[in-house]
Design an enzyme around this catalytic site. Sequence first.
Site, PDB file in Angstrom:
ATOM      1  N   GLY A  62     -10.282   6.632   0.432  1.00  0.00           N
ATOM      2  CA  GLY A  62      -9.230   6.202  -0.497  1.00  0.00           C
ATOM      3  C   GLY A  62      -9.821   5.414  -1.647  1.00  0.00           C
ATOM      4  O   GLY A  62     -10.787   4.680  -1.465  1.00  0.00           O
ATOM      5  N   GLY A 107     -13.144  15.034   3.927  1.00  0.00           N
ATOM      6  CA  GLY A 107     -14.207  15.966   3.555  1.00  0.00           C
ATOM      7  C   GLY A 107     -15.480  15.700   4.336  1.00  0.00           C
ATOM      8  O   GLY A 107     -16.574  15.752   3.777  1.00  0.00           O
ATOM      9  N   GLY A 161     -15.555   3.568   2.285  1.00  0.00           N
ATOM     10  CA  GLY A 161     -15.085   2.721   3.369  1.00  0.00           C
ATOM     11  C   GLY A 161     -15.810   3.062   4.665  1.00  0.00           C
ATOM     12  O   GLY A 161     -16.813   3.791   4.660  1.00  0.00           O
ATOM     13  N   GLY A 204     -15.227   5.064   7.148  1.00  0.00           N
ATOM     14  CA  GLY A 204     -15.381   6.485   7.484  1.00  0.00           C
ATOM     15  C   GLY A 204     -16.518   7.122   6.698  1.00  0.00           C
ATOM     16  O   GLY A 204     -17.406   7.783   7.261  1.00  0.00           O
ATOM     17  N   THR A 254     -12.973  -0.967   0.124  1.00  0.00           N
ATOM     18  CA  THR A 254     -11.637  -0.769   0.688  1.00  0.00           C
ATOM     19  C   THR A 254     -10.765  -1.934   0.267  1.00  0.00           C
ATOM     20  O   THR A 254     -11.206  -3.086   0.309  1.00  0.00           O
ATOM     21  CB  THR A 254     -11.603  -0.686   2.229  1.00  0.00           C
ATOM     22  OG1 THR A 254     -10.251  -0.868   2.649  1.00  0.00           O
ATOM     23  CG2 THR A 254     -12.444  -1.724   2.924  1.00  0.00           C
ATOM     24  N   ASP A 310      -8.410  -2.851   1.953  1.00  0.00           N
ATOM     25  CA  ASP A 310      -8.025  -3.514   3.209  1.00  0.00           C
ATOM     26  C   ASP A 310      -8.987  -4.641   3.602  1.00  0.00           C
ATOM     27  O   ASP A 310      -8.665  -5.465   4.443  1.00  0.00           O
ATOM     28  CB  ASP A 310      -7.983  -2.497   4.361  1.00  0.00           C
ATOM     29  CG  ASP A 310      -6.814  -1.534   4.229  1.00  0.00           C
ATOM     30  OD1 ASP A 310      -6.042  -1.657   3.256  1.00  0.00           O
ATOM     31  OD2 ASP A 310      -6.674  -0.644   5.088  1.00  0.00           O
ATOM     32  N   ARG A 360      19.088 -13.682  -0.290  1.00  0.00           N
ATOM     33  CA  ARG A 360      18.705 -12.599   0.626  1.00  0.00           C
ATOM     34  C   ARG A 360      17.353 -12.850   1.292  1.00  0.00           C
ATOM     35  O   ARG A 360      16.560 -13.666   0.832  1.00  0.00           O
ATOM     36  CB  ARG A 360      18.542 -11.295  -0.173  1.00  0.00           C
ATOM     37  CG  ARG A 360      19.836 -10.646  -0.548  1.00  0.00           C
ATOM     38  CD  ARG A 360      19.572  -9.444  -1.440  1.00  0.00           C
ATOM     39  NE  ARG A 360      20.800  -8.724  -1.706  1.00  0.00           N
ATOM     40  CZ  ARG A 360      21.001  -7.971  -2.775  1.00  0.00           C
ATOM     41  NH1 ARG A 360      20.061  -7.836  -3.693  1.00  0.00           N
ATOM     42  NH2 ARG A 360      22.139  -7.325  -2.934  1.00  0.00           N
ATOM     43  N   HIS A 406       0.816   2.644  -2.795  1.00  0.00           N
ATOM     44  CA  HIS A 406      -0.394   2.939  -3.573  1.00  0.00           C
ATOM     45  C   HIS A 406      -0.462   2.196  -4.894  1.00  0.00           C
ATOM     46  O   HIS A 406      -1.499   2.240  -5.557  1.00  0.00           O
ATOM     47  CB  HIS A 406      -0.512   4.451  -3.790  1.00  0.00           C
ATOM     48  CG  HIS A 406      -0.773   5.169  -2.505  1.00  0.00           C
ATOM     49  ND1 HIS A 406       0.237   5.446  -1.613  1.00  0.00           N
ATOM     50  CD2 HIS A 406      -1.922   5.617  -1.941  1.00  0.00           C
ATOM     51  CE1 HIS A 406      -0.286   6.051  -0.554  1.00  0.00           C
ATOM     52  NE2 HIS A 406      -1.586   6.164  -0.725  1.00  0.00           N
ATOM     53  N   LEU A 407       0.614   1.493  -5.253  1.00  0.00           N
ATOM     54  CA  LEU A 407       0.516   0.642  -6.448  1.00  0.00           C
ATOM     55  C   LEU A 407      -0.611  -0.375  -6.258  1.00  0.00           C
ATOM     56  O   LEU A 407      -1.247  -0.800  -7.217  1.00  0.00           O
ATOM     57  CB  LEU A 407       1.841  -0.100  -6.686  1.00  0.00           C
ATOM     58  CG  LEU A 407       3.013   0.785  -7.116  1.00  0.00           C
ATOM     59  CD1 LEU A 407       4.316   0.016  -7.019  1.00  0.00           C
ATOM     60  CD2 LEU A 407       2.782   1.293  -8.532  1.00  0.00           C
TER      61      LEU A 407
HETATM   62  O1  F6P Z   1      -7.789   2.197   3.699  1.00  0.00           O
HETATM   63  C1  F6P Z   1      -7.092   1.775   2.605  1.00  0.00           C
HETATM   64  C2  F6P Z   1      -5.684   2.246   2.632  1.00  0.00           C
HETATM   65  O2  F6P Z   1      -5.188   1.698   1.448  1.00  0.00           O
HETATM   66  C3  F6P Z   1      -4.847   1.839   3.857  1.00  0.00           C
HETATM   67  O3  F6P Z   1      -4.363   0.552   3.837  1.00  0.00           O
HETATM   68  C4  F6P Z   1      -3.759   2.853   3.838  1.00  0.00           C
HETATM   69  O4  F6P Z   1      -3.197   3.038   5.107  1.00  0.00           O
HETATM   70  C5  F6P Z   1      -4.482   4.070   3.397  1.00  0.00           C
HETATM   71  O5  F6P Z   1      -5.514   3.632   2.561  1.00  0.00           O
HETATM   72  C6  F6P Z   1      -3.629   5.103   2.737  1.00  0.00           C
HETATM   73  O6  F6P Z   1      -4.432   6.092   2.234  1.00  0.00           O
HETATM   74  P1  F6P Z   1      -3.978   7.521   1.719  1.00  0.00           P
HETATM   75  O7  F6P Z   1      -2.499   7.500   1.469  1.00  0.00           O
HETATM   76  O8  F6P Z   1      -4.760   7.725   0.467  1.00  0.00           O
HETATM   77  O9  F6P Z   1      -4.344   8.482   2.788  1.00  0.00           O
END
Ligand code: F6P
Length: 360
Positions: A14, A78, A115, A117, A138, A140, A175, A284-285
């Site tokens: 990602g 990939g 990352g 992977g 990443t 994360d 709220r 994804h923002l």
């Molecule tokens: O690993 C980063 C990350 O942003 C995760 O928090 C999220 O679950 C994942 O990527 C989403 O990735 P994609 O939608 O690109 O598969």
Amino acid sequence: MAQVKRLGVLTGGGDAPGLNAVIRAVVKTAWNSGIECVGLEDSFDGLIDPARSRVLTPRDVTGILRLGGTILGTVNRGNPFAYPVATSQGPVDYSDRVVENFEKMGLRALIVIGGDGTLAIAHQFGARGVPIVGVPKTIDNDIVGTTNCFGFDTAVAFATDAIDRLHTTAEAHHRIMVVEVMGRYAGWIALYAGVAGGADAILIPEIPFDLSIVAARLSEREKWGARFSIVVVAEGAFPKGGKQSLVEAADGGRAERLGGIGALVSEALGKETGKETRSVVLGHLQRGGAPTSFDRILATRFGGKAVELVRRGEFGTMVAFAPPDIVARRLEDVVGKMRTVPMDFDVLVTAKALGVTFGD
Ligand code: F6P
């Protein structure tokens, strides 16, 4: 040891703000040391098919420091060792082809920006004799061995801004606003954005939550006059005795997709507290837009250090941030592991002391 004259660089997994800043730093630093850079497109695809590669000069990377995304493209399914091609035998192993093409293309080192992977795949190629230097990426922030990955700070800044905006509307309407942020197995974004944004509850994958505890804490706020609350939930958070909220199971080398926990928490809190609730997913923002200055500097330092390691012949390594220094870690010490929020981490402990509930 022969001096490396040509290296390959790729981005995998990602995207994260700062990828282009790393590519720029690699290309410029290499160029100034007499090393030619070949940009490989869409992760390892550029080594499976050499037509999907191009020489990168400083001209090609001028102006990309501030751009999100990656000029090389990326994929998160990939893996050349099990490439997801539809055959009766299942995925295809292209790893021999990758090693062959690496040689044929005259490459002498490979800088892999990715990352866990992608770095694990790179490490496998390291065992096949490909000289690898990894760069951790990443939003994360869950890669072992580095206190920060670039992209994390940008994601936190964006999420904090979103929480600030939600605060005013939450207060106006009395709220509970629930914000779902990324963080599959680690709650770094939720913790940092939650603390920076002044959240009242933060739910992270490391701490399975009890919603009645969260509801009780939010209701308590009413007693002293705070008629609104902000709850930050990591996408990977889950209730005690429950499961993560799965959108799509892992498939073809792609990790599982999580999401929806924010809406579930919002609905349940509405029922438990009797208050009106709304939820929002930042999704994804958090991965888009320009990197913060912190991430630009970190990415630039990572790129520069990666080329330094190539020049020194220090392969099988990953660059890492060990404040205030950029250091090298052994890839075998970092891949296949996960850096989660420790229970005695002071940001967590401080937040709890301030009265923020984690649902435990
Ligand atoms: O690993 C980063 C990350 O942003 C995760 O928090 C999220 O679950 C994942 O990527 C989403 O990735 P994609 O939608 O690109 O598969």
